[in-house]
Motif scaffolding. Structure first.
Motif, short mmCIF file in Angstrom:
data_model
loop_
_atom_site.label_atom_id
_atom_site.label_comp_id
_atom_site.label_asym_id
_atom_site.label_seq_id
_atom_site.Cartn_x
_atom_site.Cartn_y
_atom_site.Cartn_z
N TYR A 527 23.15 8.13 -1.96
CA TYR A 527 22.52 7.34 -1.43
C TYR A 527 22.22 5.93 -0.71
CZ TYR A 527 20.18 12.27 -0.99
OH TYR A 527 20.34 13.66 -0.94
N ALA A 528 22.05 5.48 -1.62
CA ALA A 528 22.08 3.85 -1.80
C ALA A 528 23.28 3.80 -0.48
CB ALA A 528 21.89 3.07 -2.61
N SER A 532 21.13 5.42 2.79
CA SER A 532 19.89 5.80 2.89
C SER A 532 18.69 5.54 2.10
CB SER A 532 19.67 7.51 2.46
OG SER A 532 18.16 8.15 2.77
N ILE A 533 18.26 4.39 1.54
CA ILE A 533 17.63 3.55 0.75
C ILE A 533 16.00 4.86 0.40
CG2 ILE A 533 15.77 1.81 0.01
CD1 ILE A 533 19.07 1.29 -0.21
N GLU A 534 15.18 5.15 0.97
CA GLU A 534 14.33 6.24 1.17
C GLU A 534 14.18 6.87 0.92
OE1 GLU A 534 15.60 5.30 4.03
OE2 GLU A 534 14.47 3.61 4.84
N ALA A 536 16.48 7.22 -1.32
CA ALA A 536 17.17 6.45 -2.85
C ALA A 536 16.31 6.04 -3.81
CB ALA A 536 18.00 5.33 -2.95
N CYS A 537 15.29 5.60 -3.30
CA CYS A 537 13.92 5.32 -3.66
C CYS A 537 13.06 6.89 -4.36
CB CYS A 537 13.64 5.10 -2.38
SG CYS A 537 13.24 3.26 -2.69
N MET A 554 19.70 1.48 -7.82
CA MET A 554 18.88 1.55 -7.20
C MET A 554 19.32 -0.35 -6.78
SD MET A 554 16.47 2.90 -5.63
CE MET A 554 16.37 2.34 -4.24
N GLY A 557 21.47 -0.81 -4.53
CA GLY A 557 21.13 -0.06 -3.81
C GLY A 557 20.66 -0.90 -2.60
N TYR A 558 19.82 -2.09 -2.78
CA TYR A 558 18.71 -2.91 -2.60
C TYR A 558 19.93 -3.78 -2.36
CZ TYR A 558 14.54 -0.99 -2.70
OH TYR A 558 13.41 -0.03 -3.01
N ARG A 561 22.61 -3.34 0.62
CA ARG A 561 22.19 -2.81 1.51
C ARG A 561 21.28 -4.66 2.16
NH1 ARG A 561 23.18 -0.05 5.14
NH2 ARG A 561 21.12 0.43 5.75
N GLU A 566 14.17 -7.31 -2.63
CA GLU A 566 14.06 -5.32 -2.57
C GLU A 566 14.54 -5.89 -4.47
OE1 GLU A 566 14.01 -6.42 0.49
OE2 GLU A 566 12.65 -5.40 1.26
#
Length: 908
Positions: A527-528, A532-534, A536-537, A554, A557-558, A561, A566
């Motif tokens: 997802y990251a 789609s960080i949302e 992934a979270c 995670m 992922g941040y 992006r 974060e």
């Protein structure tokens, strides 16, 4: 054949719904429905004829033949009933026969419509005689199973429920089931991991008082362990009144197989405290436990005990010692044990070869295989699997092909495990054609085979092909496992296939794999990387268990992006949950610092890295050099670089990239010369950065030299390198060379086209840029935001106002593109250069987003160029509202006033 079918409407009773078949075979799992659209056209006419015959009391040809055979079988039954199993009181479904021949397995049903009329009379007479002779009929039936052999036979065939039912009936009738019945049931449950049935057997054992039997207790421990219920296994072990060596071996082996080495070692010590002397089997099990958790010191202690016990010369124990040392990373000790073994079998050689392969020492593994052949030890399928893994680890394609030939000569090609290893080896060596050929020729393919082939495509960046193969896998009815899902999620991440990733997520939930830690981490990563960080979270927060890999996914992922803050905040949360960071964590965090940039946080991380002992890790050092360079601290980057004990191409590339980023192109090219002097070969990334350095200082001569090196190194066909060459030549003013490289590219992506269009824009060749854009779209490459910036700039340079407007409107209508502040600034520049300052100001005022300083400064510059005081003053006021200390704005305004003296006096 109608007699072998049960008709649902007459024998079983009225069927409850349309899903239940009209006819079911009595002995095999086959069924028929009369209303299926795929039925042959003659079915309905034959059924009608059969119904008519039944109504008239006649027989169909099929049933007549079957009736004759049934009558013969009943005659055989009554002539000698001892040759038949009586299943009337143990069968659970009507499809199972009441009587089954012990040799031919033919069956008879008491309620069969084709039975002769005399059958029921004789059956009643037989029941009366058995009752009169003493004991109920049920007792007689159960007595036929009295020695437990049939129960064991059923267990061996996997028919646990039938076997369990027999024992349950014996208990109900106060008939003592023989102990071998329970042994067979427990072994059968362990083999098939049938926990529910195993617990039922345990209850019967307790009811019969056999739970105090040590032998049965050992089997219960083993059954629960193999069914994955260690809580029950330990409970049985703790309640056993007496433990022997086998009891301890069973429980220690259970923990070792589950990877709980600490518990296995602790139990081994407890066993010794009770005075029980270990045998070689226990030593092998505990050595396995040590290897699982890399407990080298405990392994050495065991080695000493083994020597004292005299088991060191045993080939099985010796092989286990070699394996333990190899898995603990101590290959020297493993090789020493191996060399000292008086007798070595194929297993000994396999574990030593595997030890080298697992440490990435593929060459040493292959050399040992040659030594093995010299000693005339015949390789097994495991040997070939280990060797193929060794070839895969060092991408030794030629050796892999030689092994393939030997595998064919040895007859192991049909072995599914060897086939899987061949597919994996070819895939990891980058030879997917051979891998697919092996895969297609495999007679048997399991989930591992499919996963290896899918992984091969994913590793080569062929995500679409990997996902297509997964669809084929599903069509062939092969169930994916956790590893398959992890590989598929990586494939989705590699091509940013978010929708396919979401579908996979649904399949994972349906198959109950979502709670798996590795699968969960792969979902976060997918997802990251798909942006789609949302999601992934959401997955990350929903994980019941999280390890360092989950946190790394995670945080990465941040960082990917550009959300460095974060990422660093999540790292603080990770520390609060007492999760120890590893080298990957630090690499990802340093990338996060480089992306924002956050030099001070990078320095803090550097201190943590030193305290954690990762300062000598090459990958971490590379990330440190990159972070310091991107944060503008070239001195610190150089300091870390100079202190590195081992420098690779990534280290050099990171430092060169730092110089380029800081605009120090000459210094970057000088460092490249030093890199060559130290014998380090550049890779494609190094060349891309060096070409940027040449472009930044218009070093055409060095750029041409680099081009020659690139051709000799074989990187010219790399699309990224090709695009960088186009960009370098264009920025150095040689649009002809740029076009020549572009035309010779075998593969061109959007970056290649953008580089060429930007080159035309820089040369003020607006019409050529527009023609090139049209050609780009005709060849099927979709322009992106960068493309439109370049083309709008070209239009601005050439005063192509109408064309620029059309392009901007076209971009706004494209649902996949959103204009950025750069595009708005280009439009203002286009209008401003053409002298349409009022239109430019109106354009800004109608912008759907708040204009930034760059947009207003562009208008202010245009006002200066055209001497428009009023628009210049309004643009200046807008700039200083956003940035009061913007010195350039004051200079431009003063230039406007200087060009219009009357206005200057009026201002004063």
């Amino acid at each position: 054949m109608a007699g072998v079918l049960l008709e649902s409407s007459t024998v079983v009773g009225q069927k409850k719904d349309q899903g239940f078949p009209d006819f079911k075979h009595k002995t095999v799992e086959k069924a028929l429905w009369t209303d299926k659209r795929f039925n042959p056209p003659w079915v309905h006419s034959r059924l009608a004829a059969m119904v008519q015959c039944q109504q008239q009391g006649q027989s169909t040809p099929e049933s007549s033949g079957r009736a004759v055979r049934i009558e013969q079988l009943w005659q055989e039954f009554y002539s000698d009933p001892s040759k038949w199993w009586d299943n009337r009181y143990i069968k659970r479904t009507p499809k199972y026969p009441d009587f089954k021949h012990k040799n031919t397995n033919e069956g008879l049903w008491v309620e069969d419509s084709l039975n002769p009329s005399w059958v029921k009379e004789k059956m009643a007479a037989m029941a009366w005689n058995q009752t009169q002779s003493g004991g109920g009929l049920k007792s007689k039936v159960l007595a036929s199973f009295g020695n437990g052999d049939e129960v064991c036979k059923l267990c061996g065939e996997g028919k646990l429920k039938e076997a369990l039912h027999i024992v349950e009936l014996m208990v109900e009738q106060n008939t003592q089931a023989p102990i071998n019945s329970y042994v067979g049931l427990l072994k059968g449950c362990a083999k098939r991991k049938a926990l529910a049935e195993g617990k039922q057997v345990h209850a019967l054992i307790v009811e019969c008082g056999l739970d105090l039997n040590t032998f049965i207790g050992n089997l219960l421990v083993d059954m629960y362990a193999k069914c994955g219920s260690m809580l029950d296994a330990r409970k049985v072990f703790n309640t056993m009144p007496k433990h022997n060596l086998f009891s301890w071996t069973a429980i220690i082996s259970a923990y070792a197989n589950l990877g709980e080495g600490d518990e296995a070692i602790d139990l081994f010590q407890q066993m010794q405290q009770t005075g029980i002397v270990p045998d070689k089997v226990v030593f092998v099990v505990v050595l396995k436990a040590c290897g699982r958790i890399a407990a080298l010191e405990q392994g050495k202690s065991l080695h000493a005990q083994i020597i004292k016990s005299g088991f060191e010369s045993d080939v099985i124990v010796g092989s286990a010692l070699v394996d333990m040392y190899a898995k603990c990373g101590c290959l020297e000790h493993g090789r020493q044990v191996f060399n000292n073994m008086h007798e070595r079998d194929v297993v000994s050689w396999n574990v030593m070869i595997a030890g080298y392969a697992q440490k990435g020492l593929g060459k040493e593994a292959i050399d040992l295989y040659e030594e093995m052949k010299q000693e005339d030890v015949q390789p097994s399928n495991v040997t070939y699997v280990v060797l193929l893994n060794a070839c895969a680890s060092i991408a030794a394609l030629e050796q892999g092909k030689q092994l393939h030939s030997r595998i064919i000569k040895s007859g192991f090609e049909s072995d599914v495990t060897v086939g899987n290893a061949l597919v994996d080896m070819y895939a990891k060596c980058g030879c997917l054609e051979y891998g697919r050929q092996v895969f297609n020729n495999m007679h048997e393919r399991n989930a591992v085979s499919w996963t290896a082939m899918i992984a091969g495509y994913a590793q080569q960046g062929l995500g679409k092909e990997a996902l297509a193969l997964y669809e084929q896998m599903k069509q062939e009815g092969v169930q994916p496992d956790n590893v398959t899902y992890v590989v598929l999620l990586k494939a989705c991440a590699s091509i940013a296939a978010l929708e396919q990733g979401k579908k996979l997520h649904s399949h994972i939930i349906t198959n109950g794999c979502e709670l798996d830690l590795i699968v969960g981490s792969a979902l976060v990563d997918m997802y990251a990387k798909c942006g789609s960080i949302e999601h992934a979270c959401q997955v990350f927060n929903g994980m019941h268990e999280r390890n360092v890999v989950s946190w790394n996914s995670m945080i990465a992922g941040y960082a990917q992006r550009g959300l460095g803050k974060e990422a660093l905040t999540l790292y603080e949360q990770m520390k609060e949950e007492c999760v120890q960071p590893d080298d990957v964590t630090y690499v990802v965090l340093l990338k996060a610092c480089a992306s924002i940039p956050a030099l001070e946080r990078g320095k803090e991380l550097h201190s943590h890295i030193i305290r954690s002992g990762f300062e000598m890790d090459t990958i971490v050092c590379d990330a440190l050099v990159d972070m310091y360079a991107k944060c503008g601290s070239i001195e610190r980057a150089l300091q870390v670089f100079n202190n590195m004990h081992e420098r690779n191409v990534v280290s050099w590339t990171a430092l060169i990239g730092g110089y380029v980023q800081q605009g120090l192109g000459k210094e970057a090219l000088a460092l490249y010369e030093q890199m060559k002097e130290e014998g380090m070969k550049p890779d494609n990334t190094t060349y891309v950065i060096l070409l940027k350095a040449c472009a930044s200082v218009a070093a055409m001569k060095q750029g041409k030299e680099l081009h020659s090196h690139i051709i000799r190194s074989g990187f010219e066909s790399d699309v990224i390198v090709g695009s960088a060459l186009v960009d370098m030549y264009a920025k150095c003013g040689s649009i002809e060379h740029a076009r020549q490289v572009f035309n010779n590219m075998h593969e061109r992506d959007v970056v290649s086209w953008n580089a060429m269009i930007a080159g035309y824009a820089q040369q003020g060749l607006g019409m050529e840029a527009l023609i090139f854009l049209e050609q780009m779209q005709m060849e099927g490459t979709k322009p992106n935001e960068v493309t439109y910036v370049s083309v709008l700039s070209a239009c601005s340079q050439s005063r192509l106002v109408d064309e620029g407007h059309q392009l901007f409107d076209s971009m706004c209508k494209d649902p996949g593109l959103t204009p950025t502040m750069d595009h708005y600034a280009c439009m203002v520049d286009l209008l401003g250069r053409a002298g349409c300052l009022t239109d430019a100001e109106n354009f800004i005022n109608k912008m759907p987003v708040q204009p930034d300083v760059v947009v207003w400064m562009t208008l202010l510059g245009a006002a200066r160029n055209h001497g428009h005081v009023e628009i210049g003053r309004r643009a200046f006021n807008s700039v200083v509202k956003l940035e009061p200390e913007n010195a350039a704005a004051y200079v431009l305004l003063s230039n406007i006033y200087a060009a219009a003296p009357g206005c200057m006096r009026k201002q004063k």
